[in-house]
Write an enzyme that holds these catalytic residues in place. Structure first.
Site, mmCIF file in Angstrom:
data_model
loop_
_atom_site.group_PDB
_atom_site.id
_atom_site.type_symbol
_atom_site.label_atom_id
_atom_site.label_comp_id
_atom_site.label_asym_id
_atom_site.label_seq_id
_atom_site.Cartn_x
_atom_site.Cartn_y
_atom_site.Cartn_z
ATOM 1 N N GLU A 100 0.848 -1.202 0.000
ATOM 2 C CA GLU A 100 0.000 0.000 0.000
ATOM 3 C C GLU A 100 0.880 1.248 0.000
ATOM 4 O OE1 GLU A 100 -2.535 1.498 -0.725
ATOM 5 O OE2 GLU A 100 -4.096 1.231 0.792
ATOM 6 N N ASP A 101 0.349 2.371 -0.483
ATOM 7 C CA ASP A 101 1.120 3.617 -0.449
ATOM 8 C C ASP A 101 1.091 4.254 0.944
ATOM 9 O OD1 ASP A 101 -1.592 4.247 -0.653
ATOM 10 O OD2 ASP A 101 -1.356 5.711 -2.265
ATOM 11 N N ASP A 104 -4.067 5.529 6.298
ATOM 12 C CA ASP A 104 -4.594 6.739 6.916
ATOM 13 C C ASP A 104 -5.682 6.320 7.910
ATOM 14 O OD1 ASP A 104 -5.383 9.321 7.485
ATOM 15 O OD2 ASP A 104 -6.304 9.710 5.553
ATOM 16 N N PHE A 153 -1.805 16.263 4.159
ATOM 17 C CA PHE A 153 -2.021 15.550 2.904
ATOM 18 C C PHE A 153 -0.722 15.536 2.113
ATOM 19 C CE2 PHE A 153 -3.743 14.345 -1.181
ATOM 20 C CZ PHE A 153 -4.628 13.346 -0.788
ATOM 21 N N ARG A 166 1.694 12.165 -8.917
ATOM 22 C CA ARG A 166 2.195 10.804 -8.675
ATOM 23 C C ARG A 166 3.656 10.674 -9.115
ATOM 24 N NH1 ARG A 166 -2.188 7.527 -7.300
ATOM 25 N NH2 ARG A 166 -4.124 7.904 -8.422
HETATM 26 P P1 IMP Z 1 -7.396 4.740 4.335
HETATM 27 O O1 IMP Z 1 -8.439 3.736 3.908
HETATM 28 O O2 IMP Z 1 -8.006 5.989 4.904
HETATM 29 O O3 IMP Z 1 -6.331 4.151 5.233
HETATM 30 O O4 IMP Z 1 -6.740 5.308 3.046
HETATM 31 C C1 IMP Z 1 -5.874 4.682 2.252
HETATM 32 C C2 IMP Z 1 -5.829 5.381 0.908
HETATM 33 O O5 IMP Z 1 -6.177 6.772 0.999
HETATM 34 C C3 IMP Z 1 -4.432 5.381 0.383
HETATM 35 O O6 IMP Z 1 -4.184 4.231 -0.381
HETATM 36 C C4 IMP Z 1 -4.383 6.639 -0.456
HETATM 37 O O7 IMP Z 1 -4.842 6.367 -1.768
HETATM 38 C C5 IMP Z 1 -5.351 7.583 0.192
HETATM 39 N N1 IMP Z 1 -4.666 8.580 1.064
HETATM 40 C C6 IMP Z 1 -4.721 8.696 2.406
HETATM 41 N N2 IMP Z 1 -3.971 9.725 2.851
HETATM 42 C C7 IMP Z 1 -3.407 10.267 1.750
HETATM 43 C C8 IMP Z 1 -2.489 11.360 1.544
HETATM 44 O O8 IMP Z 1 -2.028 12.061 2.467
HETATM 45 N N3 IMP Z 1 -2.143 11.602 0.251
HETATM 46 C C9 IMP Z 1 -2.608 10.872 -0.808
HETATM 47 N N4 IMP Z 1 -3.452 9.851 -0.660
HETATM 48 C C10 IMP Z 1 -3.856 9.549 0.609
#
Ligand code: IMP
Length: 180
Positions: A100-101, A104, A153, A166
């Site tokens: 995963e990137d 959050d 962000f 990206r």
């Molecule tokens: P989660 O389900 O909230 O944990 O979010 C995961 C996904 O949200 C990641 O794979 C990203 O695509 C996106 N995301 C969350 N925070 C950021 C950020 O700071 N920048 C860019 N994408 C984010």
């Protein structure tokens, strides 16, 4: 027009990222000796990290791709995880590492982890480039974590805002004036 001009701080530059990715690759190489390793990339954000990471894993492995969406063109999660593209092959009996990137809220990965466990993967672990612990809505911990980031962000090294940035080689904080 230069991509860095929309950012307000470089958090991790490309040299720092490259070193950490190599370390994560060595760690996975040590942990997955003799296993049936399947690396699953979450599109599109993890694609840059994924391509670098797998080339630091000195083991036979398979790769697959999955896509989910919860953000759209916003900087906060909608709270609902939608599956856009599933894996091409079965995960049954495989030692899965989801790549995963960023974690959050934790919603995407807890959804994916449960899904692969229900499909009878032999094991499911998570390798994330970035972790934003202050953003959690559900309790979730990555098994391999590149770097922790503050509650801002971030873009670059695969991460986007509205599909842009990206291709920035560094991980940067996006200037809030871009989305406010
Ligand atoms: P989660 O389900 O909230 O944990 O979010 C995961 C996904 O949200 C990641 O794979 C990203 O695509 C996106 N995301 C969350 N925070 C950021 C950020 O700071 N920048 C860019 N994408 C984010």
């Amino acid at each position: 027009m230069n991509l860095h001009q929309d950012t307000c701080m470089v958090l991790f530059d490309q040299e720092t990222i490259a070193k950490r990715v190599a370390e994560l690759g060595r760690q996975i190489t040590r942990d997955y000796q003799g296993k049936n390793l399947l690396m699953i990339c979450t599109l599109r954000g993890a694609s840059v990290f994924f391509c670098d990471l797998i080339r630091h894993i000195d083991l036979p492995l398979k790769i697959d791709f999955i896509a989910t969406s919860s953000y759209g063109c916003s900087t906060t999660t909608s709270g609902e995880v939608r599956m856009i593209k599933d894996t091409s092959e079965s995960v049954k009996g495989k030692d899965v590492v989801i790549v995963e990137d960023i974690i959050d809220s934790g919603l995407t990965l807890s959804f994916l982890k449960k899904m692969f466990e229900a499909r009878e993967a032999a094991s499911v672990k998570v390798c994330t480039m970035l972790d934003k612990p202050e953003g959690r809505k559900v309790d979730f911990k990555g098994d391999y974590v590149g770097f922790e980031v503050p509650n801002a962000f971030v873009v670059g090294y695969g991460l986007d805002y509205a599909e842009k940035y990206r291709n920035l080689p560094d991980v940067c904080v996006l200037d809030p004036k871009i989305y406010s």
